[in-house]
Write a protein that holds these residues in place. Structure first.
Motif, mmCIF file in Angstrom:
data_model
loop_
_atom_site.group_PDB
_atom_site.id
_atom_site.type_symbol
_atom_site.label_atom_id
_atom_site.label_comp_id
_atom_site.label_asym_id
_atom_site.label_seq_id
_atom_site.Cartn_x
_atom_site.Cartn_y
_atom_site.Cartn_z
ATOM 1 N N SER A 75 0.751 -1.177 0.015
ATOM 2 C CA SER A 75 0.092 -0.046 -0.180
ATOM 3 C C SER A 75 0.727 1.059 0.165
ATOM 4 O O SER A 75 1.699 1.330 0.705
ATOM 5 N N ILE A 76 0.712 2.184 -1.088
ATOM 6 C CA ILE A 76 1.206 3.354 -1.033
ATOM 7 C C ILE A 76 0.544 4.152 -0.037
ATOM 8 O O ILE A 76 -0.476 4.798 -0.459
ATOM 9 N N LYS A 77 1.107 4.641 0.781
ATOM 10 C CA LYS A 77 0.360 5.450 2.051
ATOM 11 C C LYS A 77 0.385 7.051 1.541
ATOM 12 O O LYS A 77 -0.678 7.822 1.472
ATOM 13 N N ALA A 78 1.604 7.785 1.365
ATOM 14 C CA ALA A 78 1.613 9.017 1.006
ATOM 15 C C ALA A 78 3.046 9.453 0.528
ATOM 16 O O ALA A 78 4.043 8.625 0.920
ATOM 17 N N GLU A 79 3.137 10.333 -0.462
ATOM 18 C CA GLU A 79 4.483 10.743 -0.954
ATOM 19 C C GLU A 79 4.984 11.496 -0.102
ATOM 20 O O GLU A 79 4.380 12.355 0.600
ATOM 21 N N ILE A 80 6.504 11.621 0.198
ATOM 22 C CA ILE A 80 6.924 12.251 0.788
ATOM 23 C C ILE A 80 8.339 12.904 0.228
ATOM 24 O O ILE A 80 8.647 12.342 -0.924
ATOM 25 N N LYS A 81 8.952 14.177 0.788
ATOM 26 C CA LYS A 81 9.952 14.877 -0.104
ATOM 27 C C LYS A 81 11.382 14.163 0.775
ATOM 28 O O LYS A 81 11.234 13.554 1.665
ATOM 29 N N LEU A 82 12.283 14.585 -0.020
ATOM 30 C CA LEU A 82 13.649 13.958 0.474
ATOM 31 C C LEU A 82 13.916 14.527 1.772
ATOM 32 O O LEU A 82 14.467 13.517 3.011
#
Length: 135
Positions: free
Chosen positions: A90-97
């Motif tokens: 499951s891909i929950k949330a995109e995050i930045k570096l």
């Protein structure tokens, strides 16, 4: 490689992607849930890392995207780092570096046994800021 196991609870982790949110040609989407029939680390299944900093061994930080994920189903773990292969992702949330790096620091600090810490290191070949032989 470790043996294939069935997870009881989802395993939280972090995954890297190319700039199009693809991994090994597979298209992912934030909020997506994906299933694979088989798992074999570095070959089949969906892969992610429990330690956020391990993701940087697989994806260039300058040209990649990152996400918080949960893996479940059948899993197999890598022997050299925190990489996990799973049959359900499951891909929950995109995050930045910067969030990936902060999560990496937290991951490490959460595993420090603070109750067993020593005030200083002493003895043969201790750290340069400490006392003893070779300090």
């Amino acid at each position: 490689m470790k043996k294939i196991e069935e997870t009881g609870q989802p395993i939280p982790g972090f995954k890297g992607f190319d700039k199009d949110l693809k991994c090994r040609g597979f298209q992912f989407a934030t909020g997506g849930e994906y299933t694979e029939e088989r798992v074999k680390i570095c070959e089949t299944g969906f892969h992610f890392c429990e330690n956020p900093l391990d993701v940087l061994s697989y994806y260039d930080p300058a040209d990649s995207r990152f996400a918080e994920v949960e893996g479940s189903g059948q899993t197999e773990r890598h022997n050299d780092d925190s990489k996990v292969a799973c049959t359900k992702l499951s891909i929950k949330a995109e995050i930045k570096l910067n969030s990936l790096l902060s999560a990496g620091v937290k991951f490490i600090l959460d595993r420090v046994e603070w109750a067993n810490k020593a005030a200083t290191n002493t003895g043969y070949r201790s750290a340069a800021t400490n006392t003893g032989d070779s300090s």
